[in-house]
Design a protein around this motif. Structure first.
Motif, PDB file in Angstrom:
ATOM      1  N   LEU A  39       6.563  35.338  90.273  1.00 45.42           N
ATOM      2  CA  LEU A  39       6.617  34.275  89.268  1.00 45.42           C
ATOM      3  C   LEU A  39       5.240  33.988  88.679  1.00 45.42           C
ATOM      4  CD1 LEU A  39       9.078  31.719  90.919  1.00 45.42           C
ATOM      5  CD2 LEU A  39       9.512  33.173  88.929  1.00 45.42           C
ATOM      6  N   GLU A  40       4.232  33.930  89.539  1.00 44.30           N
ATOM      7  CA  GLU A  40       2.877  33.645  89.049  1.00 44.30           C
ATOM      8  C   GLU A  40       2.350  34.783  88.187  1.00 44.30           C
ATOM      9  OE1 GLU A  40      -0.717  31.521  88.474  1.00 44.30           O
ATOM     10  OE2 GLU A  40       1.365  30.989  88.897  1.00 44.30           O
ATOM     11  N   LEU A  41       2.613  36.024  88.587  1.00 45.08           N
ATOM     12  CA  LEU A  41       2.183  37.166  87.767  1.00 45.08           C
ATOM     13  C   LEU A  41       2.864  37.149  86.406  1.00 45.08           C
ATOM     14  CD1 LEU A  41       2.092  40.021  90.421  1.00 45.08           C
ATOM     15  CD2 LEU A  41       0.141  38.979  89.259  1.00 45.08           C
ATOM     16  N   ALA A  42       4.147  36.833  86.376  1.00 50.86           N
ATOM     17  CA  ALA A  42       4.870  36.758  85.100  1.00 50.86           C
ATOM     18  C   ALA A  42       4.280  35.666  84.220  1.00 50.86           C
ATOM     19  CB  ALA A  42       6.352  36.497  85.351  1.00 50.86           C
ATOM     20  N   ARG A  43       3.930  34.523  84.828  1.00 54.26           N
ATOM     21  CA  ARG A  43       3.334  33.420  84.061  1.00 54.26           C
ATOM     22  C   ARG A  43       1.983  33.830  83.476  1.00 54.26           C
ATOM     23  NH1 ARG A  43      -0.344  29.629  84.230  1.00 54.26           N
ATOM     24  NH2 ARG A  43      -1.167  30.308  86.232  1.00 54.26           N
ATOM     25  N   LEU A  44       1.166  34.497  84.277  1.00 51.19           N
ATOM     26  CA  LEU A  44      -0.144  34.939  83.799  1.00 51.19           C
ATOM     27  C   LEU A  44      -0.021  35.998  82.705  1.00 51.19           C
ATOM     28  CD1 LEU A  44      -2.026  35.175  87.207  1.00 51.19           C
ATOM     29  CD2 LEU A  44      -2.407  33.496  85.390  1.00 51.19           C
ATOM     30  N   GLU A  45       0.917  36.934  82.886  1.00 54.12           N
ATOM     31  CA  GLU A  45       1.128  37.973  81.877  1.00 54.12           C
ATOM     32  C   GLU A  45       1.624  37.374  80.567  1.00 54.12           C
ATOM     33  OE1 GLU A  45       3.748  40.481  84.086  1.00 54.12           O
ATOM     34  OE2 GLU A  45       2.105  41.445  85.170  1.00 54.12           O
ATOM     35  N   GLU A  46       2.510  36.384  80.654  1.00 55.41           N
ATOM     36  CA  GLU A  46       3.017  35.736  79.443  1.00 55.41           C
ATOM     37  C   GLU A  46       1.893  35.009  78.706  1.00 55.41           C
ATOM     38  OE1 GLU A  46       6.096  32.204  78.138  1.00 55.41           O
ATOM     39  OE2 GLU A  46       6.475  33.279  80.005  1.00 55.41           O
ATOM     40  N   ALA A  47       1.038  34.318  79.458  1.00 55.87           N
ATOM     41  CA  ALA A  47      -0.095  33.620  78.840  1.00 55.87           C
ATOM     42  C   ALA A  47      -1.032  34.618  78.168  1.00 55.87           C
ATOM     43  CB  ALA A  47      -0.846  32.809  79.893  1.00 55.87           C
ATOM     44  N   HIS A  48      -1.260  35.741  78.817  1.00 56.80           N
ATOM     45  CA  HIS A  48      -2.133  36.770  78.242  1.00 56.80           C
ATOM     46  C   HIS A  48      -1.517  37.338  76.961  1.00 56.80           C
ATOM     47  CE1 HIS A  48      -5.032  40.022  78.040  1.00 56.80           C
ATOM     48  NE2 HIS A  48      -4.041  40.881  77.953  1.00 56.80           N
ATOM     49  N   ALA A  53      -1.218  37.752  70.967  1.00 61.13           N
ATOM     50  CA  ALA A  53      -0.448  37.549  69.745  1.00 61.13           C
ATOM     51  C   ALA A  53      -1.188  36.605  68.803  1.00 61.13           C
ATOM     52  CB  ALA A  53       0.937  36.993  70.071  1.00 61.13           C
ATOM     53  N   ILE A  54      -1.754  35.542  69.322  1.00 60.49           N
ATOM     54  CA  ILE A  54      -2.500  34.591  68.495  1.00 60.49           C
ATOM     55  C   ILE A  54      -3.724  35.274  67.900  1.00 60.49           C
ATOM     56  CG2 ILE A  54      -3.946  32.516  68.609  1.00 60.49           C
ATOM     57  CD1 ILE A  54      -1.850  31.390  70.600  1.00 60.49           C
ATOM     58  N   LYS A  55      -4.407  36.067  68.698  1.00 64.82           N
ATOM     59  CA  LYS A  55      -5.589  36.792  68.212  1.00 64.82           C
ATOM     60  C   LYS A  55      -5.210  37.743  67.071  1.00 64.82           C
ATOM     61  CE  LYS A  55      -9.595  38.989  70.295  1.00 64.82           C
ATOM     62  NZ  LYS A  55     -10.142  39.560  71.529  1.00 64.82           N
ATOM     63  N   GLN A  56      -4.078  38.445  67.231  1.00 64.15           N
ATOM     64  CA  GLN A  56      -3.628  39.369  66.195  1.00 64.15           C
ATOM     65  C   GLN A  56      -3.237  38.619  64.921  1.00 64.15           C
ATOM     66  OE1 GLN A  56      -0.526  41.477  68.240  1.00 64.15           O
ATOM     67  NE2 GLN A  56      -1.907  43.083  68.945  1.00 64.15           N
ATOM     68  N   LEU A  57      -2.539  37.494  65.060  1.00 59.45           N
ATOM     69  CA  LEU A  57      -2.137  36.713  63.890  1.00 59.45           C
ATOM     70  C   LEU A  57      -3.348  36.155  63.160  1.00 59.45           C
ATOM     71  CD1 LEU A  57       0.987  34.866  65.312  1.00 59.45           C
ATOM     72  CD2 LEU A  57       0.964  36.662  63.572  1.00 59.45           C
ATOM     73  N   LYS A  58      -4.371  35.742  63.915  1.00 57.34           N
ATOM     74  CA  LYS A  58      -5.615  35.276  63.290  1.00 57.34           C
ATOM     75  C   LYS A  58      -6.287  36.415  62.547  1.00 57.34           C
ATOM     76  CE  LYS A  58      -6.738  31.397  66.274  1.00 57.34           C
ATOM     77  NZ  LYS A  58      -7.668  30.824  67.258  1.00 57.34           N
ATOM     78  N   GLY A  59      -6.302  37.596  63.156  1.00 53.01           N
ATOM     79  CA  GLY A  59      -6.907  38.767  62.514  1.00 53.01           C
ATOM     80  C   GLY A  59      -6.193  39.158  61.231  1.00 53.01           C
ATOM     81  N   LEU A  60      -4.901  38.920  61.174  1.00 49.61           N
ATOM     82  CA  LEU A  60      -4.134  39.232  59.974  1.00 49.61           C
ATOM     83  C   LEU A  60      -4.192  38.102  58.930  1.00 49.61           C
ATOM     84  CD1 LEU A  60      -0.994  40.782  61.704  1.00 49.61           C
ATOM     85  CD2 LEU A  60      -2.713  41.995  60.346  1.00 49.61           C
ATOM     86  N   GLY A  61      -4.814  36.992  59.297  1.00 46.79           N
ATOM     87  CA  GLY A  61      -4.965  35.886  58.371  1.00 46.79           C
ATOM     88  C   GLY A  61      -3.801  34.901  58.368  1.00 46.79           C
ATOM     89  N   TYR A  62      -2.872  35.023  59.300  1.00 46.30           N
ATOM     90  CA  TYR A  62      -1.742  34.099  59.352  1.00 46.30           C
ATOM     91  C   TYR A  62      -2.100  32.777  60.021  1.00 46.30           C
ATOM     92  CZ  TYR A  62       1.255  37.947  57.906  1.00 46.30           C
ATOM     93  OH  TYR A  62       1.828  38.975  57.201  1.00 46.30           O
ATOM     94  N   LEU A  63      -3.119  32.789  60.856  1.00 47.58           N
ATOM     95  CA  LEU A  63      -3.572  31.588  61.532  1.00 47.58           C
ATOM     96  C   LEU A  63      -5.074  31.428  61.333  1.00 47.58           C
ATOM     97  CD1 LEU A  63      -1.787  31.951  65.004  1.00 47.58           C
ATOM     98  CD2 LEU A  63      -1.072  30.523  63.105  1.00 47.58           C
TER      99      LEU A  63
END
Length: 64
Positions: A39-48, A53-63
């Motif tokens: 459960l903890e590994l899944a939580r950490l992987e999801e956060a990562h 995803a946020i980094k990619q969206l920022k790079g594309l100019g969406y955020l």
């Protein structure tokens, strides 16, 4: 895989794990610890993955 690997826990923590495993219906402390780690590994992987995803969206100019 690391089949048969031993992890040492302090006695007070092991006592808590054994008690929780019994109350929650696990077959034993090993099953409880395995499930908790998964459960903890899944939580950490999801956060990562969210961070990526946020980094990619920022790079594309969406955020900003």
């Amino acid at each position: 895989m690391f089949s048969g690997t031993t992890v040492k826990l302090p006695k007070d923590l092991l006592d808590r794990v054994c008690e929780a495993a019994g109350k929650a219906g696990y077959s034993g402390p090993e099953e409880f610890v395995r499930h908790a780690v998964e459960l903890e590994l899944a939580r950490l992987e999801e956060a990562h993955n969210k961070e990526l995803a946020i980094k990619q969206l920022k790079g594309l100019g969406y955020l900003e």
